[in-house]
Write an enzyme that holds these catalytic residues in place. Structure first.
Site, PDB file in Angstrom:
ATOM      1  N   ASN A 152      11.085  -0.501 -12.921  1.00 25.92           N
ATOM      2  CA  ASN A 152      11.858  -0.102 -11.738  1.00 25.92           C
ATOM      3  C   ASN A 152      12.833  -1.235 -11.445  1.00 25.92           C
ATOM      4  OD1 ASN A 152      12.836   0.576  -9.232  1.00 25.92           O
ATOM      5  ND2 ASN A 152      10.863   0.423  -8.166  1.00 25.92           N
ATOM      6  N   LYS A 204      15.114  -1.328  -9.331  1.00 26.93           N
ATOM      7  CA  LYS A 204      15.507  -1.415  -7.912  1.00 26.93           C
ATOM      8  C   LYS A 204      17.026  -1.563  -7.824  1.00 26.93           C
ATOM      9  CE  LYS A 204      10.875  -2.985  -6.907  1.00 26.93           C
ATOM     10  NZ  LYS A 204       9.944  -3.732  -6.085  1.00 26.93           N
ATOM     11  N   HIS A 248       8.088   5.471  -3.397  1.00 28.56           N
ATOM     12  CA  HIS A 248       7.925   4.014  -3.495  1.00 28.56           C
ATOM     13  C   HIS A 248       7.810   3.431  -2.089  1.00 28.56           C
ATOM     14  CE1 HIS A 248       8.672  -0.189  -4.342  1.00 28.56           C
ATOM     15  NE2 HIS A 248       8.352   0.083  -5.595  1.00 28.56           N
ATOM     16  N   GLU A 278       9.014   0.870  -0.824  1.00 25.75           N
ATOM     17  CA  GLU A 278      10.285   0.407  -0.239  1.00 25.75           C
ATOM     18  C   GLU A 278      11.045   1.586   0.378  1.00 25.75           C
ATOM     19  OE1 GLU A 278      11.640  -1.767  -3.676  1.00 25.75           O
ATOM     20  OE2 GLU A 278      10.059  -3.230  -3.309  1.00 25.75           O
ATOM     21  N   GLU A 295       0.389   1.029  -6.081  1.00 23.94           N
ATOM     22  CA  GLU A 295       1.107  -0.227  -5.840  1.00 23.94           C
ATOM     23  C   GLU A 295       0.756  -0.745  -4.439  1.00 23.94           C
ATOM     24  OE1 GLU A 295       4.929  -0.626  -8.382  1.00 23.94           O
ATOM     25  OE2 GLU A 295       5.453   0.440  -6.558  1.00 23.94           O
ATOM     26  N   GLY A 302       6.339  -7.858  -5.397  1.00 28.82           N
ATOM     27  CA  GLY A 302       7.281  -8.979  -5.285  1.00 28.82           C
ATOM     28  C   GLY A 302       6.647 -10.222  -4.686  1.00 28.82           C
ATOM     29  N   SER A 361       3.646  -7.229  -8.953  1.00 26.70           N
ATOM     30  CA  SER A 361       3.659  -8.594  -9.499  1.00 26.70           C
ATOM     31  C   SER A 361       3.039  -8.733 -10.883  1.00 26.70           C
ATOM     32  CB  SER A 361       2.992  -9.581  -8.524  1.00 26.70           C
ATOM     33  OG  SER A 361       3.778  -9.698  -7.344  1.00 26.70           O
TER      34      SER A 361
HETATM   35  P1  13P Z   1       7.175  -6.359  -8.687  1.00 22.83           P
HETATM   36  O1  13P Z   1       6.690  -6.151 -10.100  1.00 22.83           O
HETATM   37  O2  13P Z   1       8.467  -7.111  -8.610  1.00 22.83           O
HETATM   38  O3  13P Z   1       6.096  -6.867  -7.797  1.00 22.83           O
HETATM   39  O4  13P Z   1       7.555  -4.879  -8.130  1.00 22.83           O
HETATM   40  C1  13P Z   1       6.636  -3.855  -8.269  1.00 22.83           C
HETATM   41  C2  13P Z   1       7.288  -2.604  -7.859  1.00 22.83           C
HETATM   42  O5  13P Z   1       7.581  -2.386  -6.698  1.00 22.83           O
HETATM   43  C3  13P Z   1       7.586  -1.619  -8.920  1.00 22.83           C
HETATM   44  O6  13P Z   1       7.928  -0.389  -8.380  1.00 22.83           O
END
Ligand code: 13P
Length: 259
Positions: free
Chosen positions: A11, A13, A97, A99, A169, A175, A215
């Site tokens: 992803n 982003k 997601h 976010e 997740e 992150g 992560s």
């Molecule tokens: P990270 O791997 O940067 O923690 O992000 C995970 C994520 O949100 C994937 O959708």
């Protein structure tokens, strides 16, 4: 136990221009043998989808989007629809997601409509769920994730177990530089699979892929992939760099070989 082909999804982003994404996709393809026992999907930002599609066309690596609207068309400024993504060759779409949920206020009801629309267009949702730290600290992670699963998927016309992928997740691991304990992720995933079995039967549930995200790094991938319940990973940061993404893909393929 049904054997499930591992899946590594990146992803990206809000990272990479079309030129950067296209170059990355080409290099990723060149960096990996094409006979790895793993499925790979990259999810660039919308504007980069055509460039990625061009580089990955007719290859073994798939691409997908990070979001979509539930209607096919309409007066929805800033949105894109399933048939538009399909026209760009997308096979997957990330939905729900955290976010999107937390920063943009997406509700369970909206996400459910998106999942239903994606399924009806043959796009595979990567349906995300996961708890906040306070929920885990309160001992309610599993019950919370089960309710997100039910709100998103219960009763939907989900006829083929491979038509949808689930990504657990935990929000506090995204992150953050620290992952969930694999055993804690497995505990959530077992409950999710049990719930899916109660809706669709045990055989169906055993064929559904459930990913971990949060992560994951080349250093931690092995500890997740050695768990039978974990069918792959949804990567953020580690999918932005060729070295770490390739290393994780190779490790995921190797870890499940012979299991
Ligand atoms: P990270 O791997 O940067 O923690 O992000 C995970 C994520 O949100 C994937 O959708």
């Amino acid at each position: 136990m049904a054997s499930r082909i591992p899946l590594v999804a990146g992803n990206w982003k809000m990272h990479k221009t079309p030129a950067e994404a296209g170059t990355f996709a080409r290099n990723l393809l060149g960096n990996l043998p094409n006979n790895l026992a793993v499925n790979v999907v990259v999810c660039p930002p919308f504007p980069a989808l055509p460039a990625v599609a061009l580089k990955l066309a007719d290859s073994w690596i798939c691409w997908g989007a990070q979001n979509m609207h539930w209607d096919a068309e309409g007066a929805y400024t800033g949105e894109v629809s399933a048939p538009m993504l399909q026209a760009l060759g997308c096979r997957f779409v990330i939905l729900g997601h955290s976010e999107r949920r937390v920063l943009f206020g997406e509700t369970n009801e909206q996400i459910r409509k998106k999942v239903e629309a994606a399924l009806s267009y043959g796009l595979k949702p990567i349906f995300c769920l996961g708890e906040e730290l306070a929920t885990r600290d309160a001992g309610e992670a599993e019950i919370f994730c089960l309710s997100q699963l039910a709100d998103g998927l219960e009763g939907l016309p989900w006829a083929n177990p491979e038509a949808l992928v689930i990504a657990y997740e935990p929000i506090w691991a995204i992150g953050a530089g620290r992952t969930a304990q694999p055993a804690d992720a497995v505990a959530v995933m077992e409950r999710l699979r049990e719930k899916i079995a109660s809706w669709h039967g045990r055989d169906f549930a055993e064929k559904v892929r459930i990913l971990y995200g949060g992560s994951v790094s080349p250093e931690s991938i092995g500890s997740f992939m050695k768990e039978k319940q974990i069918d792959g990973v949804l990567l953020g940061g580690a999918s932005l760099k060729l070295d770490s993404f390739s290393a994780i893909i190779r490790a995921a393929a190797e870890a499940k070989q012979g299991t």
